[in-house]
Design an enzyme around this catalytic site. Structure first.
Site, PDB file in Angstrom:
ATOM      1  N   ARG A 163       0.650  -1.298  -0.115  1.00  0.00           N
ATOM      2  CA  ARG A 163       0.071  -0.161   0.032  1.00  0.00           C
ATOM      3  C   ARG A 163       0.710   1.260  -0.011  1.00  0.00           C
ATOM      4  O   ARG A 163       0.573   2.148  -0.897  1.00  0.00           O
ATOM      5  CB  ARG A 163      -0.995   0.174   1.209  1.00  0.00           C
ATOM      6  N   LYS A 222       1.441  24.984  -4.140  1.00  0.00           N
ATOM      7  CA  LYS A 222       0.066  24.303  -3.569  1.00  0.00           C
ATOM      8  C   LYS A 222       0.198  22.902  -3.771  1.00  0.00           C
ATOM      9  O   LYS A 222      -0.008  22.268  -4.565  1.00  0.00           O
ATOM     10  CB  LYS A 222      -1.141  24.758  -4.681  1.00  0.00           C
ATOM     11  N   LYS A 276       4.411  40.394  -3.337  1.00  0.00           N
ATOM     12  CA  LYS A 276       2.836  40.614  -3.694  1.00  0.00           C
ATOM     13  C   LYS A 276       2.354  42.162  -3.063  1.00  0.00           C
ATOM     14  O   LYS A 276       3.093  42.877  -2.487  1.00  0.00           O
ATOM     15  CB  LYS A 276       2.029  39.495  -3.310  1.00  0.00           C
ATOM     16  N   GLU A 296       4.493  40.712  -8.344  1.00  0.00           N
ATOM     17  CA  GLU A 296       3.038  40.376  -8.962  1.00  0.00           C
ATOM     18  C   GLU A 296       2.721  41.640  -9.232  1.00  0.00           C
ATOM     19  O   GLU A 296       2.691  42.474  -8.469  1.00  0.00           O
ATOM     20  CB  GLU A 296       2.200  39.547  -8.021  1.00  0.00           C
ATOM     21  N   ASP A 340      -1.073  39.044 -13.008  1.00  0.00           N
ATOM     22  CA  ASP A 340      -2.153  38.394 -12.223  1.00  0.00           C
ATOM     23  C   ASP A 340      -3.394  38.690 -12.831  1.00  0.00           C
ATOM     24  O   ASP A 340      -3.835  39.846 -12.754  1.00  0.00           O
ATOM     25  CB  ASP A 340      -1.942  38.780 -10.616  1.00  0.00           C
TER      26      ASP A 340
END
Length: 282
Positions: free
Chosen positions: A103, A138, A170, A199, A220
């Protein structure tokens, strides 16, 4: 930012597997103890769907840690496209070890191959253009480098690995530091040589970032027309990265604007594990 190479990940792979096995085995695999200790077996792992493979080294490490005498024979390699019912690898060794490691090994392979498969899906959609598709932060906690390696198996590329290897400035950073020019200058002082990305949300902010000497500028959610204008204004001074509003319907048009990069959180975030199966022969 350079792509991760497998040879950089030895310690990471060992740690990933050690933690995963401890989570699964705990104080011992009580079900495997039902099988006589000396009984040997062989096994084949197949895929039930088409995929791009990633995770060979993690599977090898699982069986090395469970029982180093287990033999793993691969019929495919990382980055290879496979079809439903293809045999991916074969195992030979103690039956207990094969079942104990099953597994965890398949979890790594199905998850990393899912990332590689999704990346190849998007990479195929910009074939013939000069754009590079980039991943993001992410990722699953604890498996970032594994997922980012899988991204490269699928024909896409790595953005920064974390908060330590490149700046991504940012709106809130700019407000706290007193403007774009001051923020970029401070970044160059704090970590000379590290890429500095800013950004921007419109063409005026783009002009500010260019004047400040940003290395990369993230556009963006700009319109396609504004992206084309940004490419003209930039005139190759900085690298341009498109972000936001990117999906399978829009990616080809965005690539056509002339930006250098397109970043997509979906490459590592919105993935479905590949369906794999292990068949044991005693």
């Amino acid at each position: 930012m350079a792509n991760l190479l497998l040879e950089q990940l030895g310690a990471e792979i060992e740690a990933n597997v050690r933690i995963a096995l401890a989570e699964d085995i705990g104080s011992g695999d009580i079900t495997a103890q039902l099988i006589p200790a000396e009984k040997t077996a062989s096994a084949r792992v197949i895929t039930r769907e088409s995929a791009v493979i990633s995770g060979v080294a993690w599977v090898n490490e699982v069986f090395r840690q469970v029982d180093s005498s287990v033999q793993v024979r691969w019929l495919v390699a990382d980055g290879q496209r496979v079809q439903a019912n293809d045999v991916l690898f074969e195992l030979q060794g103690k039956a207990r070890a094969l079942l104990t490691g099953e597994r965890t090994a398949l979890n790594f392979l199905q998850s990393l191959s899912a990332v590689a498969t999704r990346c190849q899906y998007f990479a195929d959609r910009v074939t013939g253009t000069a754009v590079k598709l980039l991943d993001t932060r992410k990722t699953l906690p604890g498996l970032r480098l594994a997922q980012k390696y899988a991204v490269t198996c699928g024909g896409c590329h790595n953005h920064r690995l974390g908060l330590y290897d490149a700046f991504l400035i940012k709106e809130n950073h700019i407000a706290a530091c007193g403007g774009v020019a001051a923020t970029v200058a401070a970044a160059h002082r704090i970590a000379p040589g590290k890429p500095v990305e800013v950004e921007v949300e419109n063409l005026d902010e783009l002009r500010e970032a260019l004047a400040a000497g940003a290395d990369i500028i993230m556009l963006d959610e700009l319109s396609l027309d504004d992206m084309r204008t940004a490419v003209q204004l930039n005139a190759s001074q900085a690298k341009l990265e498109a972000s936001g509003g990117v999906n399978e319907q829009t990616i080809r048009a965005i690539a056509g604007t002339g930006v250098d990069y397109i970043s997509l959180g979906t490459l590592t975030k919105d993935v479905k594990a590949i369906d794999l199966s292990m068949r044991l022969s005693l």
